[in-house]
Write a protein that holds these residues in place. Sequence first.
Motif, PDB file in Angstrom:
ATOM      1  N   SER A  71       0.759  -1.503   4.738  1.00 13.67           N
ATOM      2  CA  SER A  71      -0.157  -0.485   5.247  1.00 13.67           C
ATOM      3  C   SER A  71       0.229  -0.018   6.644  1.00 13.67           C
ATOM      4  N   ILE A  91       8.753   7.887   0.463  1.00 12.04           N
ATOM      5  CA  ILE A  91       8.326   8.601   1.667  1.00 12.04           C
ATOM      6  C   ILE A  91       9.495   9.321   2.344  1.00 12.04           C
ATOM      7  N   GLU A 132       0.808  -1.224   0.000  1.00 10.91           N
ATOM      8  CA  GLU A 132       0.000   0.000   0.000  1.00 10.91           C
ATOM      9  C   GLU A 132       0.838   1.269   0.000  1.00 10.91           C
ATOM     10  N   ASN A 133       1.883   1.252   0.769  1.00  7.09           N
ATOM     11  CA  ASN A 133       2.590   2.518   0.949  1.00  7.09           C
ATOM     12  C   ASN A 133       3.850   2.661   0.096  1.00  7.09           C
ATOM     13  N   MET A 170       5.886  11.501   8.383  1.00  8.93           N
ATOM     14  CA  MET A 170       5.125  10.318   8.805  1.00  8.93           C
ATOM     15  C   MET A 170       6.025   9.267   9.425  1.00  8.93           C
ATOM     16  N   MET A 205       3.358   0.364   7.543  1.00 10.29           N
ATOM     17  CA  MET A 205       4.731   0.868   7.412  1.00 10.29           C
ATOM     18  C   MET A 205       5.773  -0.165   7.816  1.00 10.29           C
TER      19      MET A 205
HETATM   20  C1  LIG Z   1      -0.158   3.913   4.180  1.00 10.02           C
HETATM   21  O1  LIG Z   1      -1.213   2.963   4.008  1.00 10.02           O
HETATM   22  C2  LIG Z   1      -2.338   3.199   4.805  1.00 10.02           C
HETATM   23  C3  LIG Z   1      -3.314   2.097   4.565  1.00 10.02           C
HETATM   24  O2  LIG Z   1      -3.528   1.925   3.190  1.00 10.02           O
HETATM   25  C4  LIG Z   1      -2.922   4.564   4.491  1.00 10.02           C
HETATM   26  O3  LIG Z   1      -3.966   4.845   5.371  1.00 10.02           O
HETATM   27  C5  LIG Z   1      -1.850   5.621   4.626  1.00 10.02           C
HETATM   28  O4  LIG Z   1      -2.329   6.872   4.224  1.00 10.02           O
HETATM   29  C6  LIG Z   1      -0.653   5.279   3.791  1.00 10.02           C
HETATM   30  N1  LIG Z   1       0.385   6.248   3.987  1.00 10.02           N
HETATM   31  C7  LIG Z   1       1.015   6.830   2.973  1.00 10.02           C
HETATM   32  C8  LIG Z   1       2.114   7.743   3.313  1.00 10.02           C
HETATM   33  O5  LIG Z   1       0.716   6.613   1.803  1.00 10.02           O
END
Ligand SMILES: *[C@@H]1O[C@H](CO)[C@@H](O)[C@H](O)[C@H]1NC(C)=O
Length: 841
Positions: free
Chosen positions: A657, A606, A599-600, A615, A659
């Motif tokens: 998700s 980042i 997901e990330n 973050m 991290m």
């Molecule tokens: C990381 O993934 C989570 C779950 O999908 C999401 O809520 C969050 O915004 C994501 N963070 C970034 C930096 O994309």
Amino acid sequence: MPGFFFFLFCFLALHITISFSSDTLTPTQTLLTNQTLVSPTQVFALGFFSRTNSSWYLGIWYHNISNGPVVWVANRDNPLHNSTGFLTIGENKNMILTTPSGEPVWSSNVTKANNPILQLLDTGNLVLREANVTDPANYLWQSFDYPTDTLLPGMKMGWNLDTGVEKHLTSWKVEGKDPSSGDYSFKIDPRGIPEIFLMNENDRIYRSGPWNGERFSGVPEMQPDTDSIMFDFSYDNHGVHYSFSIGNRSILSRLIVTSGGVLKRRTWVPSSNTWTTFWYAPKDQCDNFKACGSNGLCDSNASPVCTCMRGFSPKNQQAWSLRDGSEGCVRNTNLDCGTDKFLHLEDVKLPETSSVFANRSMNLEECKDLCRRNCSCTAYANIEVTNGGTGCVTWSAELIDMRKYPSGGQDLFVRLAASDADDTGSAGGSHKTNHIGEIAGITASAAVVIVGLVMIFWKKRKVLSISNLKTTPRGSFQRSRELLTSDGVFSTNRENSGERNMDDIELPMFDFNTLTMATNNFSEENKLGQGGFGIVYRGRLMEGRDIAVKRLSKNSVQGVEEFKNEVKLIVRLQHRNLVRLFGCCVEMDEKLLVYEHMENRSLYSILFDKAKKHMLDWNRRFSIICGIARGILYLHHDSRLRIIHRDLKASNILLDSEMNPKISDFGMARLFGANQTEGNTLRVVGTYGYMSPEYAMDGTFSVKSDVFSFGVLALEIITGKKNRGFYYSNDDMNLLGNAWRQWRDGSALELVDSSLGNSYSPAEVLRCIHVGLLCVQERAEDRPTMSSVMLMLSSESALMPQPRNPGFSVGKNPAETDSCSSKQDESWSVNQVTVTLLDAR
Ligand SMILES: *[C@@H]1O[C@H](CO)[C@@H](O)[C@H](O)[C@H]1NC(C)=O
Ligand SMILES: *[C@@H]1O[C@H](CO)[C@@H](O)[C@H](O)[C@H]1NC(C)=O
Ligand SMILES: *[C@@H]1O[C@H](CO)[C@@H](O)[C@H](O)[C@H]1NC(C)=O
Ligand SMILES: *[C@@H]1O[C@H](CO)[C@@H](O)[C@H](O)[C@H]1NC(C)=O
Ligand SMILES: *[C@@H]1O[C@H](CO)[C@@H](O)[C@H](O)[C@H]1NC(C)=O
Ligand SMILES: *[C@@H]1O[C@H](CO)[C@@H](O)[C@H](O)[C@H]1NC(C)=O
Ligand SMILES: *[C@@H]1O[C@H](CO)[C@@H](O)[C@H](O)[C@H]1NC(C)=O
Ligand SMILES: *[C@@H]1O[C@H](CO)[C@@H](O)[C@H](O)[C@H]1NC(C)=O
Ligand SMILES: *[C@@H]1O[C@H](CO)[C@@H](O)[C@H](O)[C@H]1NC(C)=O
Ligand SMILES: *[C@@H]1O[C@H](CO)[C@@H](O)[C@H](O)[C@H]1NC(C)=O
Ligand SMILES: *[C@@H]1O[C@H](CO)[C@@H](O)[C@H](O)[C@H]1NC(C)=O
Ligand SMILES: *[C@@H]1O[C@H](CO)[C@@H](O)[C@H](O)[C@H]1NC(C)=O
């Protein structure tokens, strides 16, 4: 302006301009700014170039290589300020470069010529010669006589002692950007026995050592036969010259002095389309000129690196204990001309030779005799190592800039008072026995401790960290315990690591149509990124599962069956810090890999994004560092395959998700057909900035190359800054150099990413920086294994050795000063033991 055009008109009218695909320029022709001369087989081109749009230069570059480096510049210190310039053979039969207004900017200064032509040869030599004369000895002028920063095969640097003309290399002011004369030069000193020096303006910073008939005394790794390179160092009463040649014309190789003060031999590797550095200097602390002062011996394998020869003691004991050896050593006992003896040193770089006495026809016995009889003689040696050693060189002053090599150096005999020499045999011998004694002692006590630790370890896994604890804040202790007990660290059986036995399970195969649909026809919008091995797309399968599809570029060397077999093996590697590979697709000439979706995206996206990096607070960063370490440890030690990743970098660390870090792209080397755990590879697959010196330089890789990359990653995560790689003279650009400097200055906390504010644990940060620096040490042997890294990260009280200088920031390091307290010194061996315990698994 009208005047300008009128002039241009006249100019063009007077000179027939042609479109050059030719290698020669005749007196009736003009070379314009947008034209080039190309050598007969198109190796080199001569033309105008600019790096700034405001300064234009006439230069020679490699023609067939895109952005081929410039190897020669005519008017480096006097650029054209307009994008218009003219190169002609002027009325005085001279090669001349002029501005639009006809002002000369540069000229070849030849006086007597009848019918000259200008020609660019395939060697990269631009020559001005009579049209009917082809003998190189009769060229009127040649660019090889005016080197800039590059020595090409066949080009000679050095002295003509009859005319006093000297040729040397001078760096660019800014590498690749500003060709005007920089601070560094590479010059032969013809006095005594000639040597070549790397100079920073007038300061000597590195010395090749005298030529010993086969190679330079200070370059034991120089091997004449590698890549059919022949080195030639010639001297007689008329001149001293150094040059090299390449037997195979299709190999492109050059020696350069960079604007950061590094000497590099770079060779074009067609298979990877890159220039690879095959050799560079200075390499380590001991290459720094006079690192250990007069009479000091530098040994980069020793700690500290400076030692005094037998019979000598540090001149300034206090500085010496602080590891600053630059003041050198003094004799314990004054010489007494009659009874002195000679100390035999093996495998050394001979001391500086500018004021020596030399006789090339004397042998070693005669040399010894000569030295013994002359009371001012302090040392002697053979000049050449060929034919069992020939020639005689004697020193009468201080011996400076000596170093010791594991092998490949020369023999040196140093005069000592009889009382100092009589202790035992040679210095080398006693040195060795001392070490053996130490090692035996350490091993014995280590064995006892190991047995003890193993017993405790059997009984209770967590005891190791607990027993080491002295004062530990509660929270961090909790974390350490989690780290220690989590999978991969202390698991001796594979079940714990999640690796499943799937010998009998079919390899999950996807069909191409499914993947095409899932990725929306591999559309641009679905593209997640592009790596060295292919493009990655995001996709969604019919049942709703998200995937990432890597479409491998078509030059994969493996056949279908081997590829499937490798995928089968890699699919079985499962660890919570590795991206899961679900399966693959092989259809027609397509090969695709299907991974779990993250997901990330990546750490890169980042960590290096100003808007997102906040973050990652310190706790997250720390757990990311530890997660990466666990993942690598699993690849190196715990998985069945013992995989070396070879391309660890921030963009290959994906985040789920929550991290949690997951390593991607592992096993690529296997998929591409190289499955050794240690070896040599022609194709360097890594990424600059993360590559260990040995991998970048020689293509040798081992688990320690991954450890290096891990160290770079750890430092990047702490600082939030990218390591940009090689040799930036500006410290701020070089993350490793900067981290190393701050560490030594005791200001390492200044490295911490400012976006963290003050919300971090200084002790934890320092420990991570310490581990990072240990991982990026120059010498692979000095770097810890991943199991030691895990231990050091997880235990507050793990005692760690002091790091030595990092790879790729060498050459600019002042002598290693060492802030370690004596307490840490004492505990060194204990630490060694715990490390040994883990490695031995
Ligand atoms: C990381 O993934 C989570 C779950 O999908 C999401 O809520 C969050 O915004 C994501 N963070 C970034 C930096 O994309
Ligand atoms: C080169 O420049 C000249 C004059 O500046 C111009 O006439 C000619 O068209 C240019 N040639 C090319 C190939 O751009
Ligand atoms: C350079 O490229 C040209 C055309 O692409 C080719 O004909 C020639 O052989 C090449 N020369 C070398 C030395 O690679
Ligand atoms: C030079 O000019 C070109 C075109 O105007 C521009 O794209 C380029 O960025 C300029 N380069 C530098 C170094 O200023
Ligand atoms: C060209 O160079 C001359 C000086 O050599 C200068 O006076 C003139 O302004 C320049 N023209 C352009 C277009 O840059
Ligand atoms: C030509 O002579 C001038 C003046 O003596 C000198 O500045 C310049 O460096 C010389 N050029 C070359 C290529 O030697
Ligand atoms: C080259 O030509 C000139 C006359 O143009 C002549 O004097 C000279 O001898 C010739 N040299 C050779 C080597 O043929
Ligand atoms: C010269 O080098 C090229 C490229 O590395 C190689 O293909 C060729 O076989 C070599 N030729 C000889 C005679 O060694
Ligand atoms: C060098 O040594 C040889 C042999 O001992 C001797 O004949 C010769 O004169 C010496 N040459 C010089 C320059 O000292
Ligand atoms: C002894 O060596 C020194 C320095 O090399 C030299 O100047 C001197 O002439 C030598 N003396 C004799 C007697 O050879
Ligand atoms: C995918 O490509 C095929 C053929 O190239 C085309 O017929 C189809 O409409 C495309 N589908 C999408 C969703 O773009
Ligand atoms: C990998 O190594 C095994 C043995 O260790 C060997 O049989 C196999 O051919 C190798 N595969 C490749 C692609 O090199």
